[in-house]
Design an enzyme around this catalytic site. Structure first.
Site, PDB file in Angstrom:
ATOM      1  N   HIS A 126       9.734   0.565   3.388  1.00 51.53           N
ATOM      2  CA  HIS A 126       9.039  -0.713   3.573  1.00 51.53           C
ATOM      3  C   HIS A 126       9.907  -1.853   3.041  1.00 51.53           C
ATOM      4  O   HIS A 126      11.029  -1.637   2.569  1.00 51.53           O
ATOM      5  CB  HIS A 126       7.642  -0.682   2.956  1.00 51.53           C
ATOM      6  CG  HIS A 126       7.610  -0.434   1.470  1.00 51.53           C
ATOM      7  ND1 HIS A 126       8.319  -1.164   0.559  1.00 51.53           N
ATOM      8  CD2 HIS A 126       6.922   0.494   0.740  1.00 51.53           C
ATOM      9  CE1 HIS A 126       8.068  -0.743  -0.655  1.00 51.53           C
ATOM     10  NE2 HIS A 126       7.237   0.289  -0.582  1.00 51.53           N
ATOM     11  N   HIS A 172      11.741  -1.723  -0.327  1.00 51.24           N
ATOM     12  CA  HIS A 172      12.999  -0.964  -0.366  1.00 51.24           C
ATOM     13  C   HIS A 172      14.154  -1.831   0.136  1.00 51.24           C
ATOM     14  O   HIS A 172      15.261  -1.784  -0.384  1.00 51.24           O
ATOM     15  CB  HIS A 172      12.895   0.287   0.502  1.00 51.24           C
ATOM     16  CG  HIS A 172      11.835   1.250   0.050  1.00 51.24           C
ATOM     17  ND1 HIS A 172      10.754   1.583   0.821  1.00 51.24           N
ATOM     18  CD2 HIS A 172      11.692   1.923  -1.105  1.00 51.24           C
ATOM     19  CE1 HIS A 172       9.993   2.436   0.161  1.00 51.24           C
ATOM     20  NE2 HIS A 172      10.526   2.654  -1.015  1.00 51.24           N
ATOM     21  N   CYS A 225      -0.356  11.559 -12.876  1.00 52.03           N
ATOM     22  CA  CYS A 225      -0.466  10.846 -11.595  1.00 52.03           C
ATOM     23  C   CYS A 225       0.589  11.411 -10.666  1.00 52.03           C
ATOM     24  O   CYS A 225       1.787  11.276 -10.925  1.00 52.03           O
ATOM     25  CB  CYS A 225      -0.265   9.337 -11.755  1.00 52.03           C
ATOM     26  SG  CYS A 225      -0.206   8.514 -10.130  1.00 52.03           S
ATOM     27  N   CYS A 242      -4.504   5.173 -12.867  1.00 54.44           N
ATOM     28  CA  CYS A 242      -3.066   4.910 -12.949  1.00 54.44           C
ATOM     29  C   CYS A 242      -2.815   3.424 -12.751  1.00 54.44           C
ATOM     30  O   CYS A 242      -3.308   2.837 -11.793  1.00 54.44           O
ATOM     31  CB  CYS A 242      -2.325   5.702 -11.871  1.00 54.44           C
ATOM     32  SG  CYS A 242      -0.642   5.109 -11.634  1.00 54.44           S
ATOM     33  N   LYS A 251       2.624   1.849   1.031  1.00 57.05           N
ATOM     34  CA  LYS A 251       2.865   2.609   2.254  1.00 57.05           C
ATOM     35  C   LYS A 251       1.551   3.020   2.885  1.00 57.05           C
ATOM     36  O   LYS A 251       1.395   3.057   4.083  1.00 57.05           O
ATOM     37  CB  LYS A 251       3.674   3.860   1.926  1.00 57.05           C
ATOM     38  CG  LYS A 251       5.015   3.558   1.310  1.00 57.05           C
ATOM     39  CD  LYS A 251       5.657   4.838   0.821  1.00 57.05           C
ATOM     40  CE  LYS A 251       6.683   4.542  -0.259  1.00 57.05           C
ATOM     41  NZ  LYS A 251       7.288   5.729  -0.797  1.00 57.05           N
ATOM     42  N   CYS A 305       3.016   8.756  -9.249  1.00 52.53           N
ATOM     43  CA  CYS A 305       4.118   8.363 -10.143  1.00 52.53           C
ATOM     44  C   CYS A 305       4.959   9.558 -10.559  1.00 52.53           C
ATOM     45  O   CYS A 305       6.047   9.382 -11.102  1.00 52.53           O
ATOM     46  CB  CYS A 305       3.585   7.713 -11.414  1.00 52.53           C
ATOM     47  SG  CYS A 305       2.763   6.147 -11.168  1.00 52.53           S
ATOM     48  N   LYS A 307      -0.963  -6.062  -2.007  1.00 51.64           N
ATOM     49  CA  LYS A 307       0.088  -5.242  -2.594  1.00 51.64           C
ATOM     50  C   LYS A 307       0.735  -4.389  -1.510  1.00 51.64           C
ATOM     51  O   LYS A 307       0.061  -3.818  -0.663  1.00 51.64           O
ATOM     52  CB  LYS A 307      -0.499  -4.339  -3.678  1.00 51.64           C
ATOM     53  CG  LYS A 307       0.561  -3.523  -4.412  1.00 51.64           C
ATOM     54  CD  LYS A 307      -0.068  -2.724  -5.556  1.00 51.64           C
ATOM     55  CE  LYS A 307       0.972  -2.082  -6.440  1.00 51.64           C
ATOM     56  NZ  LYS A 307       1.528  -0.846  -6.036  1.00 51.64           N
ATOM     57  N   HIS A 327      -0.991   2.964  -9.249  1.00 51.41           N
ATOM     58  CA  HIS A 327      -1.634   3.408  -8.004  1.00 51.41           C
ATOM     59  C   HIS A 327      -3.135   3.160  -7.951  1.00 51.41           C
ATOM     60  O   HIS A 327      -3.731   3.296  -6.896  1.00 51.41           O
ATOM     61  CB  HIS A 327      -1.357   4.901  -7.774  1.00 51.41           C
ATOM     62  CG  HIS A 327       0.074   5.181  -7.469  1.00 51.41           C
ATOM     63  ND1 HIS A 327       0.989   5.541  -8.438  1.00 51.41           N
ATOM     64  CD2 HIS A 327       0.766   5.127  -6.307  1.00 51.41           C
ATOM     65  CE1 HIS A 327       2.169   5.711  -7.876  1.00 51.41           C
ATOM     66  NE2 HIS A 327       2.071   5.455  -6.593  1.00 51.41           N
TER      67      HIS A 327
HETATM   68 ZN   LIG Z   1       0.617   6.426 -10.329  1.00 47.97          ZN
END
Ligand SMILES: [Zn+2]
Length: 497
Positions: free
Chosen positions: A17, A20, A126, A143, A303, A129, A300, A146
């Site tokens: 995305h 990156h 998580c 998390c 993906k 992560c 935010k 996330h």
């Molecule tokens: Zn996470």
């Protein structure tokens, strides 16, 4: 004096995305700029294939893990062409034979230092992560990255004695031996280290990993924790485990070893990674540059959220230079930045088509009209032009991409002001009327404009590689210039969608 630049290696559980692209373009500018100053450069990127989340994503898609990983890894490598990236190497951590060999060697070095022990562990994990979270770091039980609930995982793992390195880490961070930029990130890391470091788990049961990953040397029931595995790529890609002299040249002997990363993984790069290197007795990175995140239309960038914005598609439609320029010119040094298509188009049209492109266009037109394409003598670079190269060196030395693009824009503005203030068409009229001082002044103005444009074409190359090449072709070198051709298309004209 060699330089080594890396990006983080992203997970390949989905396609790349725009975030990156930001990181790749930032590292690319650093690499191209260093090369332009005559320094030998190695620029590495790649993909983190060995994460459990890749396995989960492949299974969810009903696809063989290896095929899934390789398919997405190819899409990351495929950003090279649309974004005009100049990386020298691309490592895929699951398939590159250099990688496992290097991870094993690094592991054995830390083991020999007495930094591992086995321990039963229960914690909140998580999977997004790929890390355990202490409860205090969760946000309302979720998390912080996330916003998902971590799962309780109990298992026996290998632990790394991170606590042993607390004082050394404080010293290297406080002294700036490892620079963490921007400063707010350095302070955040220092606060984390000062609060006391806990040993961390560096392996997972092979069974939980579905057999995916690198077996722990001497303990095949365990695989190396994906973060250990991933961090090692910075040296394994140079052949640390295979006796390649590239490792000595680009890691040990480099004057700078720079990691460009996102804010979510600062701790891994500024704490865990230096600790592993200290344990193994290897040189440390010299700098860790941390970028913030992008949002898209206020949301935010995720993906899974469907707003990821395909950077290759964006570059195909609007040009790689326009995408690069937006990322470099508008993304804030700290704080998240919102991407919208309107902003990308506005920025490209203002700075590139109407700014830089137009300055070169009118300069070449004037030189052809009044001097038959011959560059007159008498160039005088002053003001922002005279200091441009030094200003770019300084701002990029601070990883301040916005300030570096400001420097370019201020020279464009200076060039356009020179045209407006001196009015070459009026000088030409006076010259035709026999005014000898007008001839001399017109010579100086045109020569200065050509020199300014040539300087801009050279100095903008790290930022806008393709457009800068087009400018250099038109501007040529020596005493003649080519004919003007628009180097940057105007994007705000009605566009086929
Ligand atoms: Zn996470």
């Amino acid at each position: 004096m060699t330089s080594y630049f890396t990006t983080a290696i992203p997970y390949v559980n989905a396609a790349p995305h725009l975030g990156h692209a930001l990181e790749l373009v930032q590292a690319d500018v650093l690499a191209r700029h260093a090369r332009s100053r005559g320094r030998p450069v190695r620029f590495l990127t790649g993909t983190d294939d060995n994460a459990l989340k890749n396995v989960a994503a492949a299974r969810a898609a009903g696809v063989d893990v290896r095929a899934f990983v390789e398919g997405n890894a190819a899409r990351f490598a495929g950003l090279r062409e649309p974004l005009a990236l100049s990386f020298d190497d691309f490592i895929s951590t699951s398939s590159d034979p250099r990688h496992a060999a290097g991870v094993e060697r690094l592991w054995r070095r830390c083991a020999a230092a007495g930094d591992f022990y086995r321990r039963r562990y229960e914690g909140l994990y998580c999977a997004g992560c790929e890390q355990f979270y202490p409860e205090a770091e969760l946000a309302g039980g979720l998390c912080p990255e996330h916003r998902t609930a971590p799962e309780t995982v109990a298992e026996e793992n290998w632990f790394f004695r991170l606590s042993r390195y607390t004082d050394q880490l404080l010293e290297i961070l406080e002294s700036g031996r490892v620079r963490v930029e921007p400063r707010a990130r350095r302070n955040e890391v220092l606060a984390f280290v000062r609060a006391g470091l806990a040993d961390f788990s560096v392996s997972r049961p092979a069974a939980r990993a579905g057999g995916w990953g690198i077996p722990v040397p001497g303990d095949p029931d365990q695989v190396v924790y994906v973060w250990w595995d991933a961090l090692a790529n910075y040296v394994t890609a140079l052949g640390y485990g295979t006796g390649d002299p590239a490792y000595e040249r680009w890691w040990v002997d480099s004057a700078e070893r720079v990691h460009v990363i996102g804010k979510g993984i600062v701790r891994f790069h500024a704490v865990y990674w230096p600790a592993l290197l200290l344990s193994a007795g290897l040189p440390l990175p010299t700098a860790v540059f941390v970028h913030d995140y992008l949002t898209v239309d206020g949301a935010k960038l995720a993906k899974s959220a469907g707003n990821a914005v395909d950077p290759a598609g964006l570059a195909d439609r609007y040009g790689g230079d326009a995408v690069r320029w937006w990322l470099l010119r508008e993304v804030a040094r700290t704080g998240d930045t919102d991407f919208t298509l309107d902003r990308l188009i506005h920025r490209a049209d203002t700075d590139l088509a109407n700014g830089l492109g137009n300055l070169v266009n009118r300069t070449l037109t004037l030189v052809h009209k009044y001097r038959a394409g011959q560059v007159p003598p008498g160039a005088r670079l002053s003001g922002a032009s005279a200091t441009l190269a030094a200003r770019i060196d300084r701002t990029l030395g601070n990883f301040d991409f916005r300030a570096a693009t400001d420097a370019l824009v201020s020279v464009v503005d200076e060039g356009n002001r020179l045209v407006e203030d001196t009015r070459p068409w009026e000088l030409a009229r006076a010259e035709r009327g026999g005014d000898g001082s007008a001839t001399e002044l017109l010579d100086t103005v045109l020569a200065t404009l050509v020199a300014t444009c040539r300087l801009l074409a050279t100095e903008s190359q790290p930022f806008l590689p393709r457009g800068a090449d087009r400018l250099r072709t038109q501007l040529a070198s020596g005493s003649r210039v080519g004919h003007p051709v628009p180097a940057f298309p105007r994007l705000s004209v009605p566009h086929v969608k």
